[in-house]
Design an enzyme around this catalytic site. Structure first.
Site, PDB file in Angstrom:
ATOM      1  N   MET A  11       0.858  -1.182   0.000  1.00 26.52           N
ATOM      2  CA  MET A  11       0.000   0.000   0.000  1.00 26.52           C
ATOM      3  C   MET A  11       0.901   1.241   0.000  1.00 26.52           C
ATOM      4  O   MET A  11       1.947   1.248   0.634  1.00 26.52           O
ATOM      5  CB  MET A  11      -0.871   0.011   1.251  1.00 26.52           C
ATOM      6  N   LYS A  15       0.829   2.377  -6.814  1.00 29.06           N
ATOM      7  CA  LYS A  15       0.260   1.528  -7.862  1.00 29.06           C
ATOM      8  C   LYS A  15      -0.799   2.269  -8.675  1.00 29.06           C
ATOM      9  O   LYS A  15      -0.798   2.216  -9.895  1.00 29.06           O
ATOM     10  CB  LYS A  15      -0.359   0.260  -7.250  1.00 29.06           C
ATOM     11  N   SER A  16      -1.718   2.945  -7.973  1.00 24.51           N
ATOM     12  CA  SER A  16      -2.786   3.643  -8.693  1.00 24.51           C
ATOM     13  C   SER A  16      -2.223   4.789  -9.519  1.00 24.51           C
ATOM     14  O   SER A  16      -2.682   5.046 -10.636  1.00 24.51           O
ATOM     15  CB  SER A  16      -3.837   4.161  -7.713  1.00 24.51           C
ATOM     16  N   ASP A  86      -6.409  -1.854 -12.101  1.00 16.09           N
ATOM     17  CA  ASP A  86      -5.973  -1.452 -10.765  1.00 16.09           C
ATOM     18  C   ASP A  86      -6.640  -2.367  -9.737  1.00 16.09           C
ATOM     19  O   ASP A  86      -7.683  -2.956 -10.018  1.00 16.09           O
ATOM     20  CB  ASP A  86      -6.335   0.020 -10.524  1.00 16.09           C
ATOM     21  N   GLU A  87      -6.054  -2.466  -8.572  1.00 22.11           N
ATOM     22  CA  GLU A  87      -6.579  -3.309  -7.482  1.00 22.11           C
ATOM     23  C   GLU A  87      -6.797  -4.741  -7.971  1.00 22.11           C
ATOM     24  O   GLU A  87      -7.759  -5.413  -7.582  1.00 22.11           O
ATOM     25  CB  GLU A  87      -7.903  -2.732  -6.943  1.00 22.11           C
ATOM     26  N   ALA A  88      -5.871  -5.231  -8.793  1.00 20.97           N
ATOM     27  CA  ALA A  88      -6.050  -6.540  -9.440  1.00 20.97           C
ATOM     28  C   ALA A  88      -5.991  -7.694  -8.444  1.00 20.97           C
ATOM     29  O   ALA A  88      -6.421  -8.804  -8.756  1.00 20.97           O
ATOM     30  CB  ALA A  88      -4.990  -6.733 -10.533  1.00 20.97           C
TER      31      ALA A  88
END
Ligand SMILES: [Zn+2]
Length: 234
Positions: A11, A15-16, A86-88
């Site tokens: 986190m 990534k986003s 995203d959030e894969a």
């Protein structure tokens, strides 16, 4: 040749932000792409903590991602060159296989971003399948630090400030309910759920914060008499 690429990080490793950047860069080159997410902070958009955001398609558990992209091409009479996911980590294993088919059968480039392990300390099912199937895997290197100074590698979930190791992978649970409603409900009734980045040692010990200087040493929780920031290889 199209590729299935997987970028993973803790986190706060951006990534986003990276997902949005890739989407932006490829779109500017004239490629046509879709942006998928699941349970993003703002719901219906991908947003980064730096304030960038873009409209995104919410991936629901029953969604066939291959069919969704093919339908989009047919309905809109256009070719989809790439999909940014995203959030894969929250996608199910079957949906990762659908992404792989988009690459292999339809030549669509996939850029997937996600967490490696959950607050339970194990691979997310979607992540495990991505690691198994991806053509390229890359860790997003952000020097996140635990409170002790060691490299932060683990996500801890805190419920009212206390680390937990059990519970739903997705704390919002019902992904069909619009996220804003869920959030409002949680704010009204639920305990406060937060996340903290820790090193493996303090994730294992459940120490999400530095002990107070005047506190008596917690013998039960800490087998080590002198916490060593460098960590010993136990
Ligand atoms: Zn630590």
């Amino acid at each position: 040749m199209a590729l299935l690429r997987f970028f993973h990080g803790t986190m706060g490793s951006g990534k986003s932000t990276q997902a949005l950047q890739i989407h932006h860069n490829l779109s500017r080159r004239g490629q046509v792409g879709l942006l998928f997410t699941q349970l993003d902070r703002a719901g219906g958009v991908v947003s980064s903590r730096l304030g960038v955001r873009a409209e995104a398609i919410q991936v629901r558990p029953e969604m066939d991602l291959e069919q969704f992209v093919l339908d989009d091409m047919a309905v809109n009479g256009r070719r989809i060159d790439f999909v940014v996911c995203d959030e894969a980590q929250f996608y199910d294993a079957g949906q990762i296989e659908q992404l792989a088919r988009l690459v292999d059968v339809h030549g669509v480039d996939i850029w997937a971003f996600g967490l490696l392990t959950s607050f339970q300390g194990v691979l997310f099912p979607g992540t495990a399948r991505l690691l198994e199937l991806a053509d390229e895997r890359q860790e997003l290197q952000v020097e996140a630090r635990c409170w002790c100074g060691a490299r932060a590698t683990h996500n801890a979930r805190l419920v009212d400030g206390v680390q937990v190791y059990e519970g739903d992978l997705k704390v919002l649970g019902d992904t069909v309910t619009p996220q804003t409603e869920v959030q409002e409900r949680l704010e009204l009734a639920g305990p406060e759920v937060t996340y903290e980045l820790l090193c493996r040692r303090h994730w294992t010990l459940g120490q999400a914060a530095a002990p107070a200087h005047d506190a008596a040493p917690d013998v039960a929780a800490s087998p080590s008499p002198s916490p060593d920031p460098a960590g010993d290889p136990r």
